[in-house]
Design a protein around this motif. Structure first.
Motif, short mmCIF file in Angstrom:
data_model
loop_
_atom_site.label_atom_id
_atom_site.label_comp_id
_atom_site.label_asym_id
_atom_site.label_seq_id
_atom_site.Cartn_x
_atom_site.Cartn_y
_atom_site.Cartn_z
N THR A 60 46.03 43.57 24.54
CA THR A 60 46.62 44.75 25.18
C THR A 60 47.69 44.28 26.15
N HIS A 61 48.31 45.21 26.85
CA HIS A 61 49.27 44.84 27.90
C HIS A 61 48.54 44.89 29.24
N PRO A 62 48.82 43.93 30.14
CA PRO A 62 48.13 43.95 31.43
C PRO A 62 48.26 45.30 32.14
N GLN A 63 49.38 45.95 31.98
CA GLN A 63 49.58 47.23 32.67
C GLN A 63 48.66 48.31 32.09
N THR A 64 48.56 48.32 30.78
CA THR A 64 47.69 49.31 30.13
C THR A 64 46.25 49.09 30.58
N TRP A 65 45.84 47.82 30.51
CA TRP A 65 44.47 47.46 30.89
C TRP A 65 44.21 47.89 32.34
N THR A 66 45.16 47.58 33.23
CA THR A 66 44.99 47.86 34.65
C THR A 66 44.94 49.36 34.92
N LEU A 67 45.88 50.10 34.35
CA LEU A 67 45.94 51.53 34.64
C LEU A 67 44.72 52.26 34.06
N ASP A 68 44.23 51.81 32.92
CA ASP A 68 42.99 52.39 32.37
C ASP A 68 41.83 52.17 33.33
N ASN A 69 41.75 50.95 33.84
CA ASN A 69 40.67 50.63 34.78
C ASN A 69 40.77 51.46 36.05
N VAL A 70 41.99 51.60 36.54
CA VAL A 70 42.20 52.38 37.75
C VAL A 70 41.71 53.81 37.52
N ALA A 71 42.07 54.37 36.37
CA ALA A 71 41.68 55.76 36.09
C ALA A 71 40.15 55.90 36.10
N HIS A 72 39.47 54.95 35.50
CA HIS A 72 38.02 55.04 35.46
C HIS A 72 37.40 54.86 36.85
N ALA A 114 46.20 45.55 42.36
CA ALA A 114 46.18 45.63 40.91
C ALA A 114 46.92 44.53 40.16
N LEU A 115 47.58 43.61 40.88
CA LEU A 115 48.21 42.50 40.18
C LEU A 115 47.23 41.33 40.15
N GLY A 116 47.50 40.36 39.30
CA GLY A 116 46.63 39.18 39.31
C GLY A 116 46.13 38.83 37.92
N MET A 117 45.47 37.69 37.88
CA MET A 117 45.19 37.07 36.61
C MET A 117 44.20 37.74 35.68
N PRO A 118 43.14 38.38 36.18
CA PRO A 118 42.18 38.94 35.21
C PRO A 118 42.86 39.88 34.22
N ALA A 119 43.83 40.66 34.67
CA ALA A 119 44.53 41.58 33.76
C ALA A 119 45.28 40.79 32.69
N GLU A 120 45.89 39.70 33.12
CA GLU A 120 46.66 38.89 32.17
C GLU A 120 45.73 38.22 31.17
N ASN A 121 44.62 37.71 31.67
CA ASN A 121 43.67 37.05 30.77
C ASN A 121 43.06 38.05 29.79
N ALA A 122 42.76 39.27 30.30
CA ALA A 122 42.19 40.29 29.42
C ALA A 122 43.22 40.67 28.36
N ALA A 123 44.50 40.71 28.77
CA ALA A 123 45.55 41.07 27.82
C ALA A 123 45.65 40.04 26.71
N TYR A 163 40.61 47.23 49.84
CA TYR A 163 40.81 47.91 48.56
C TYR A 163 40.36 47.04 47.39
N PRO A 164 39.93 47.70 46.29
CA PRO A 164 39.34 46.94 45.21
C PRO A 164 40.37 46.38 44.22
N TYR A 165 39.96 45.33 43.53
CA TYR A 165 40.68 44.88 42.36
C TYR A 165 40.20 45.76 41.21
N PRO A 166 41.10 46.36 40.44
CA PRO A 166 40.64 47.27 39.38
C PRO A 166 40.12 46.52 38.15
N SER A 167 38.94 46.01 38.28
CA SER A 167 38.37 45.19 37.20
C SER A 167 37.81 46.06 36.08
N GLY A 168 37.61 47.34 36.35
CA GLY A 168 37.11 48.22 35.28
C GLY A 168 36.05 49.18 35.76
N ARG A 169 35.10 48.69 36.54
CA ARG A 169 34.03 49.55 37.01
C ARG A 169 33.71 49.17 38.45
#
Ligand SMILES: [Zn+2]
Ligand SMILES: [Zn+2]
Length: 822
Positions: free
Chosen positions: A95-107, A81-90, A41-47
């Motif tokens: 933003t909040h890591p959760q917002t960032w992650t869930l947006d990426n997942v949706a895309h 979906a857990l892990g550092m890129p979300a935290e670093n992006a936040a 399974y993928p890490y939800p990095s965005g695309r």
């Protein structure tokens, strides 16, 4: 002129149809064979990137084909979906890591649906949600109860860039696996999982993994690093202490001319005590620090100091110098070795540097009678026969190891033993976006596991992420302060979170019952689906994820939750996607965005191209021309079927089994079926479909003239569409509908071949010697000249005609003639 191939409309139409019909829902059905097809399974990095497209397209073809053969298929997807890129992006974007992650997942979910992958979306899991990570905590607590999770202070790998601890597996060439920053060592209290309790089984389990790439098993074997040998205690001369060494070559112990201990060995203070204490102490401190920096880096120049102390060899009573050196690691074996320079390359190099005597004690087999007085010119690590070894002289190495081990045991100064290089898995991370470790510290009760009824320990949403060192949770008083579940007194929560590799160590169990609320998964569902029949993913996980998940599976088995010991009996490591000679990466600037390709060519063309250009396990080189070619192939099939739609009108006439095209259809079905289901040669499966297309196209005009011909044409077109469906599922569904079929193609079954019709016609090859026909050969059409030539020369009649002399000249005509000039 036929209608144009409007891939955008076609793909959207069938994706809707599959979704509305929940066509890919997995239903466990004991009456049918099951197939669990899983891509990492993928890490939800965005695309999604091309590596994902390739990985998921490979799995999709196999899952779809299996489903068409009637198997009940589980083909799930989720998010790591857990892990550092979300935290670093936040931290970077506020933003909040959760917002960032869930947006990426949706895309990314939209992108995967756009690719037409046959996932059972009802089973989607997301590890950053409490409903998932609650079960990480539950499993951790079960491990805590069994002593498989424990806390200790130790030197840990520290990445200053990521500001967190790294597991040994996450240190690659001395750097952080994520950011390549050189890793340093820090002494910290950490939580560990006792993977070493399963070291032996992780190794012996390889016997069941015959369908893994050999090099991956080799990497794991080296990582686990099992050595059998013996522990032997050397006395420290003039002191009541001993130094224990581990050796895999106790048969060479009479050749030990020095002893080496690691700079980090606890006996070092005793060794350096005395007049040179200051000088030696400084050397030791410097060396220990350097060793912590470069652990795992491999060979560095050997450096050591003679402590002036002597150790006593318990076999010989001989007193030998004790050195401290930088080539002995504290965390392997006992942190001390005996130096046998004649029979160990590293000891040889060290002895040469420091002029330490070198003594031969192993002779090559059959040479034990020679004299071995002087120093050998070079090292010999081979086993042989013992010399200069007192009562053990004349024994072969293997026998000596056994007898000398037994002798040490009898005398009480040693024992035969096995050690591993594998270390326990440090899982504490000083970051926010991970699973909180479910532990409470109470002054009265000590370390207390959070009771199951209080799970999950949720990540507080309201947290300040500053990027400063230390866990963000530590600074959040409302999270830290709690009451002790045992005594009710004031207590503190653990503020470290778990390594995210914990999440992926058991997610394949969760897919079996993803909405289960009482347990991580229902054992009976796991029993219905596990093990995973085919696991597909990148080889970069060879020693991280692929060891951890094997470990977790064995723990879950011992908890009585599964009877599976190996989760992935068949692992397919897909090759890299490259462009212009290097792996696609942001830093190289050679990324091709899947979204752009969807728009220009459609998902089907992209899928066909990414599968056609090379076998799944080999490197795949991106080329615009190749993509264009696959797109044109789909357009041609589209046009051909639409031009001949009339052959599907009414019932088909009887077929002529001797028709070349009828035979070609059956041969192609056989080939494509084997290529997908047995060999995973998805590329050659596509070329076979292309061949069938070419032949159909060529014979079409003539075939249309007779009823039997029109029936053959209909058979060929229908087979083409059905065989193509795992690769280009949207186009295939559309053509299936256009040719008058009701219902989904993916539910229509996989085409079967008639073995008699599928048999290749044999070519008769005439064999001549000096112009005279001597014999005939039957060969599959297209057999290469060299093979025909070899087969002809091996014929007895040919050998007789040549009279045992080699031929002067051989002329071969494929499928027809081998002419030998003697
Ligand atoms: Zn790092
Ligand atoms: Zn308490």
């Amino acid at each position: 002129m036929s209608e144009t191939y409007d891939f955008a409309a076609i793909e959207a139409k069938w994706q809707r149809a599959w979704e509305e019909g929940r066509a890919f829902r997995a239903v466990a059905d004991p009456a049918r064979p099951k197939f669990y097809c899983l891509e990492m399974y993928p890490y939800p990095s965005g695309r999604i990137h091309m590596g994902h497209v390739r990985n998921y397209s490979i799995g999709d073809v196999i899952a779809r084909q299996k489903r068409m053969t009637g198997a009940s298929v589980l083909h799930p997807i989720g998010w790591d979906a857990l892990g550092m890129p979300a935290e670093n992006a936040a931290i970077k974007h506020g933003t909040h890591p959760q917002t960032w992650t869930l947006d990426n997942v949706a895309h990314m979910r939209t992108q995967l649906k756009r690719l037409g992958i046959s996932y059972d979306w009802d089973r989607e899991v997301n590890t950053c949600l409490p409903e998932y990570y609650k079960w990480n905590q539950w499993i951790f607590l079960r491990m805590l109860e069994r002593g498989l999770a424990f806390r200790k202070e130790s030197w840990v790998n520290w990445c200053s860039q990521c500001r967190t601890v790294l597991a040994n597996e996450q240190v690659v060439g001395g750097g952080c696996w994520r950011c390549e920053t050189p890793v340093t060592q820090k002494k910290m209290e950490q939580w560990f999982l006792k993977i070493t309790a399963y070291a032996d089984e992780l190794l012996s389990g390889h016997a069941a993994l015959g369908k893994w790439p050999a090099h991956v098993l080799e990497m794991q074997k080296n990582w686990i690093g099992k050595s059998t040998g013996a522990h032997v205690r050397f006395g420290l001369d003039g002191a009541a202490k001993t130094i224990e060494v581990f050796t895999t070559r106790i048969d060479t112990i009479y050749g030990a001319t020095f002893l080496v201990v690691s700079a980090e060995h606890p006996i070092v203070p005793d060794l350096i005590a005395g007049p040179r204490e200051k000088e030696l102490g400084a050397w030791v401190a410097r060396t220990a620090a350097a060793m912590r920096q470069r652990r795992d880096v491999g060979e560095t120049e050997k450096d050591g100091v003679d402590t002036g102390k002597r150790a006593v060899n318990p076999f010989t009573g001989e007193r030998i110098p004790v050195w401290i050196a930088n080539y002995v690691l504290m965390d392997y074996g006992t942190g001390a070795i005996m130096g046998v320079p004649a029979h160990d390359a590293r000891d040889f190099e060290f002895a040469k540097t420091y002029h330490i005597p070198i003594r031969t004690v192993i002779a090559p087999a059959g040479k034990a009678g020679d004299r071995y007085d002087g120093e050998p010119a070079e090292v010999s690590e081979a086993a042989g026969v013992l010399v200069n070894s007192g009562p053990f002289d004349g024994l072969p190495s293997d026998k000596a190891m056994d007898e000398m081990g037994a002798y040490a045991e009898a005398k009480g100064f040693g024992r035969r033993s096995t050690i591993f290089r594998l270390r326990d898995w440090g899982i504490s991370r000083q970051r926010y976006w991970g699973t909180p470790i479910p532990v409470i510290y109470c002054d009265h009760c000590g370390v207390v596991g959070v009771p199951d009824k209080d799970l999950p320990v949720e990540l507080p949403f309201d947290v300040k992420l500053t990027g400063e060192e230390g866990s963000p949770l530590e600074r959040l008083e409302s999270f830290v302060r709690t009451t002790c579940p045992t005594c009710g007194g004031p207590a503190r929560r653990e503020t470290d979170t778990m390594d995210t590799f914990v999440d992926s160590s058991w997610y394949f169990f969760r897919y079996c019952s993803p909405r289960e609320t009482a347990l991580p998964f229902r054992p009976e569902e796991a029993k219905a689906w596990l093990p995973v029949d085919l696991y597909i993913g990148g080889v970069e996980h060879a020693i991280l994820h692929l060891i951890y998940s094997r470990f977790f599976t064995k723990v879950l088995r011992d908890l009585g939750m599964t009877d599976v010991s190996e989760p992935f009996p068949h692992y397919l490591a897909q090759g890299m996607v490259t462009k212009d000679g290097s792996a696609m990466s942001k830093s190289k600037g050679n990324i091709v965005d899947p979204d752009e390709i969807f728009q220009r060519y459609g998902a089907d063309a992209m899928r066909v191209f990414i599968l056609f250009a090379s076998p799944p396990d080999k490197e795949f080189a991106w080329s615009e021309d190749g993509l264009e070619g696959c797109y044109r192939f789909l357009v041609r099939i589209w046009s051909l079927v639409l031009e001949d739609l009339d052959v599907f009108d009414g019932p088909a006439a009887a077929l002529d089994p001797s028709s070349g095209l009828v035979r070609k259809v059956h041969q192609t079905i056989r080939k494509v079926t084997d290529d997908i289901a047995v060999r995973f040669h998805l590329n050659t499966a596509i070329s076979s479909i292309m061949e069938l297309y070419n032949q159909t196209r060529k014979e079409r005009e003539a075939l249309r003239e007779t009823p039997a011909g029109r029936a053959a044409l209909r058979l060929a077109l229908e087979a083409m569409v059905r065989l193509l469906s795992p690769f280009a599922p949207h186009l295939a569904e559309e053509l299936w509908e256009r040719t008058g079929h009701a219902g989904l193609l993916m539910l229509s079954g996989w085409p079967v071949f008639d073995p008699a019709l599928a048999r290749e016609e044999m070519a008769t090859v005439v064999v001549q010697v000096n112009g005279k026909v001597r014999d005939r050969l039957e060969a599959v059409p297209g057999t290469p000249e060299a093979e025909l030539e070899a087969a002809a020369l091996a014929l007895p009649k040919v050998q007789t005609a040549l009279g045992g002399r080699p031929p002067r000249k051989v002329i071969t005509v494929k499928d027809k003639l081998v002419n030998i000039v003697g």
